[in-house]
Design a protein around this motif. Sequence first.
Motif, PDB file in Angstrom:
ATOM      1  N   LEU A  18       0.830  -1.198   0.000  1.00 40.86           N
ATOM      2  CA  LEU A  18       0.000   0.000   0.000  1.00 40.86           C
ATOM      3  C   LEU A  18       0.868   1.253   0.000  1.00 40.86           C
ATOM      4  N   VAL A  19       1.914   1.274   0.824  1.00 43.95           N
ATOM      5  CA  VAL A  19       2.826   2.422   0.861  1.00 43.95           C
ATOM      6  C   VAL A  19       3.506   2.596  -0.494  1.00 43.95           C
ATOM      7  N   GLU A  20       3.859   1.485  -1.119  1.00 44.71           N
ATOM      8  CA  GLU A  20       4.492   1.564  -2.444  1.00 44.71           C
ATOM      9  C   GLU A  20       3.550   2.192  -3.468  1.00 44.71           C
ATOM     10  N   LEU A  24       4.201   5.718  -5.451  1.00 43.26           N
ATOM     11  CA  LEU A  24       4.193   5.826  -6.913  1.00 43.26           C
ATOM     12  C   LEU A  24       3.235   6.929  -7.364  1.00 43.26           C
ATOM     13  N   LYS A  25       2.061   6.971  -6.756  1.00 44.61           N
ATOM     14  CA  LYS A  25       1.085   7.997  -7.113  1.00 44.61           C
ATOM     15  C   LYS A  25       1.611   9.385  -6.770  1.00 44.61           C
ATOM     16  N   GLN A  26       2.273   9.499  -5.615  1.00 44.17           N
ATOM     17  CA  GLN A  26       2.820  10.787  -5.206  1.00 44.17           C
ATOM     18  C   GLN A  26       3.911  11.260  -6.174  1.00 44.17           C
ATOM     19  N   THR A  29       2.459  12.397  -9.418  1.00 47.26           N
ATOM     20  CA  THR A  29       1.809  13.700  -9.249  1.00 47.26           C
ATOM     21  C   THR A  29       2.848  14.816  -9.196  1.00 47.26           C
ATOM     22  N   LEU A  30       3.955  14.570  -8.485  1.00 43.88           N
ATOM     23  CA  LEU A  30       5.040  15.557  -8.428  1.00 43.88           C
ATOM     24  C   LEU A  30       5.585  15.848  -9.818  1.00 43.88           C
ATOM     25  N   ILE A  31       5.749  14.804 -10.608  1.00 45.13           N
ATOM     26  CA  ILE A  31       6.272  14.968 -11.960  1.00 45.13           C
ATOM     27  C   ILE A  31       5.326  15.825 -12.796  1.00 45.13           C
ATOM     28  N   GLN A  32       4.037  15.539 -12.702  1.00 44.96           N
ATOM     29  CA  GLN A  32       3.069  16.305 -13.480  1.00 44.96           C
ATOM     30  C   GLN A  32       3.025  17.762 -13.030  1.00 44.96           C
ATOM     31  N   GLU A  33       3.165  17.996 -11.724  1.00 43.67           N
ATOM     32  CA  GLU A  33       3.193  19.373 -11.228  1.00 43.67           C
ATOM     33  C   GLU A  33       4.441  20.094 -11.730  1.00 43.67           C
ATOM     34  N   ALA A  34       5.573  19.394 -11.724  1.00 41.08           N
ATOM     35  CA  ALA A  34       6.823  20.021 -12.163  1.00 41.08           C
ATOM     36  C   ALA A  34       6.814  20.285 -13.664  1.00 41.08           C
ATOM     37  N   LEU A  35       6.161  19.429 -14.422  1.00 41.71           N
ATOM     38  CA  LEU A  35       6.107  19.612 -15.873  1.00 41.71           C
ATOM     39  C   LEU A  35       5.368  20.883 -16.274  1.00 41.71           C
ATOM     40  N   LYS A  36       4.551  21.413 -15.367  1.00 43.14           N
ATOM     41  CA  LYS A  36       3.841  22.663 -15.653  1.00 43.14           C
ATOM     42  C   LYS A  36       4.820  23.827 -15.798  1.00 43.14           C
ATOM     43  N   TYR A  37       6.024  23.672 -15.253  1.00 45.26           N
ATOM     44  CA  TYR A  37       7.025  24.736 -15.329  1.00 45.26           C
ATOM     45  C   TYR A  37       8.078  24.443 -16.400  1.00 45.26           C
ATOM     46  N   SER A  38       7.822  23.421 -17.230  1.00 45.60           N
ATOM     47  CA  SER A  38       8.721  23.102 -18.342  1.00 45.60           C
ATOM     48  C   SER A  38       7.919  23.071 -19.636  1.00 45.60           C
ATOM     49  N   ASP A  39       8.482  22.429 -20.637  1.00 44.96           N
ATOM     50  CA  ASP A  39       7.770  22.361 -21.910  1.00 44.96           C
ATOM     51  C   ASP A  39       6.804  21.196 -21.976  1.00 44.96           C
ATOM     52  N   GLY A  40       6.652  20.459 -20.865  1.00 48.09           N
ATOM     53  CA  GLY A  40       5.709  19.354 -20.824  1.00 48.09           C
ATOM     54  C   GLY A  40       6.303  17.996 -21.139  1.00 48.09           C
ATOM     55  N   LYS A  41       7.535  17.967 -21.651  1.00 49.39           N
ATOM     56  CA  LYS A  41       8.166  16.692 -22.009  1.00 49.39           C
ATOM     57  C   LYS A  41       9.547  16.537 -21.374  1.00 49.39           C
ATOM     58  N   SER A 156      20.293   2.434 -10.138  1.00 46.64           N
ATOM     59  CA  SER A 156      19.151   2.661  -9.248  1.00 46.64           C
ATOM     60  C   SER A 156      18.254   3.761  -9.792  1.00 46.64           C
ATOM     61  N   LEU A 157      18.849   4.821 -10.290  1.00 44.85           N
ATOM     62  CA  LEU A 157      18.060   5.910 -10.841  1.00 44.85           C
ATOM     63  C   LEU A 157      17.321   5.473 -12.103  1.00 44.85           C
ATOM     64  N   GLU A 158      17.944   4.602 -12.886  1.00 43.21           N
ATOM     65  CA  GLU A 158      17.278   4.091 -14.090  1.00 43.21           C
ATOM     66  C   GLU A 158      16.066   3.244 -13.709  1.00 43.21           C
ATOM     67  N   LYS A 159      16.202   2.444 -12.652  1.00 47.95           N
ATOM     68  CA  LYS A 159      15.061   1.650 -12.174  1.00 47.95           C
ATOM     69  C   LYS A 159      13.935   2.565 -11.699  1.00 47.95           C
ATOM     70  N   LEU A 160      14.319   3.647 -11.020  1.00 48.09           N
ATOM     71  CA  LEU A 160      13.319   4.603 -10.554  1.00 48.09           C
ATOM     72  C   LEU A 160      12.613   5.252 -11.732  1.00 48.09           C
ATOM     73  N   ARG A 161      13.357   5.602 -12.770  1.00 51.32           N
ATOM     74  CA  ARG A 161      12.754   6.226 -13.955  1.00 51.32           C
ATOM     75  C   ARG A 161      11.764   5.294 -14.630  1.00 51.32           C
ATOM     76  N   LEU A 162      12.149   4.021 -14.773  1.00 48.74           N
ATOM     77  CA  LEU A 162      11.260   3.051 -15.406  1.00 48.74           C
ATOM     78  C   LEU A 162      10.037   2.769 -14.547  1.00 48.74           C
ATOM     79  N   TRP A 163      10.174   2.926 -13.247  1.00 48.24           N
ATOM     80  CA  TRP A 163       9.044   2.690 -12.348  1.00 48.24           C
ATOM     81  C   TRP A 163       8.004   3.793 -12.473  1.00 48.24           C
ATOM     82  N   VAL A 164       8.459   5.045 -12.505  1.00 47.16           N
ATOM     83  CA  VAL A 164       7.521   6.164 -12.555  1.00 47.16           C
ATOM     84  C   VAL A 164       7.087   6.490 -13.980  1.00 47.16           C
TER      85      VAL A 164
END
Length: 280
Positions: A18-20, A24-26, A29-41, A156-164
């Motif tokens: 459940l925490v996982e 993941l949802k958090q 959501t952070l990524i989508q919020e941050a993309l508002k200050y970039s070009d979206g991609k 580890s960062l690559e695994k995180l990227r593929l996860w999100v």
Amino acid sequence: MMFGFGDSHSPNPDTVRLVESILLKQLRTLIQEALKYSDGKNLGGEELVFLMRHSKQKMRRFVTYLRNKQNKMILQQPVGSSTIQLVDTPKGPLMEFIERIDETGEFTDLTEFDEVKLERQLRADRISQALDEKRYLEFCKARCRSFTSNYTIQRSLEKLRLWVDPKKEINFKGEALDVLAYYAYQTIAEIVDYALLVRMDTKSGSNPFDHIPGSYYTATMFNGKHQFQEDNPDYSKVHSSQPQITVNEIREVMRRVHTPQAGKLNFGGPIPETHFLFAL
């Protein structure tokens, strides 16, 4: 990681899942919020750091993280390769960005007392004092867990990227994944903190002293006893018979996060500035 933050030595698998899912949802959501200050991609570390601008205490904690990270890199340099000089203010793209948006200097002012961080350290200290050598080493390993490994950071960062972002729809630039890993770590820490606070609330009854700041980091979370109600609380229960954080406790955390009027969910102080994004 949950054990390192104060959960049982053997966390409930259902709670972990459940925490996982919440994490993941958090992060998404952070990524989508941050993309508002970039070009979206294309997403850089600066856009993710910018989301923390409303919390000076969490921004200071991140500045401390950057400083410790740079000092660690300096200490890992071969002897004689260069002059080793630890720094109080790390320089790098993220730190320079923080200084640009820090008009009052409060983000980089690390002299102010960080109550939450101190109470987490107190909790870890109380646990470690009650453990034997073998269990202490296990606890230390749990405390050192993060979303980046010392020897396989890029993997580890690559695994995180593929996860999100399994479809690779977003281009993570520069230190974006490193900031995201930091957010993930802080999210787990706060979820466990809040779950232990919920546990304290269910056992405190009508005793007004049970709600003083910091009480839920000490004896209460282990055996339901307040730190002033028992002379020698058994902190070893965290490793042997400490009750696991339950699914219902995590669900109650999320209920209070989304409906704060339903119950207090803070660190003995003001209500968190963000409603549901723990890392911010």
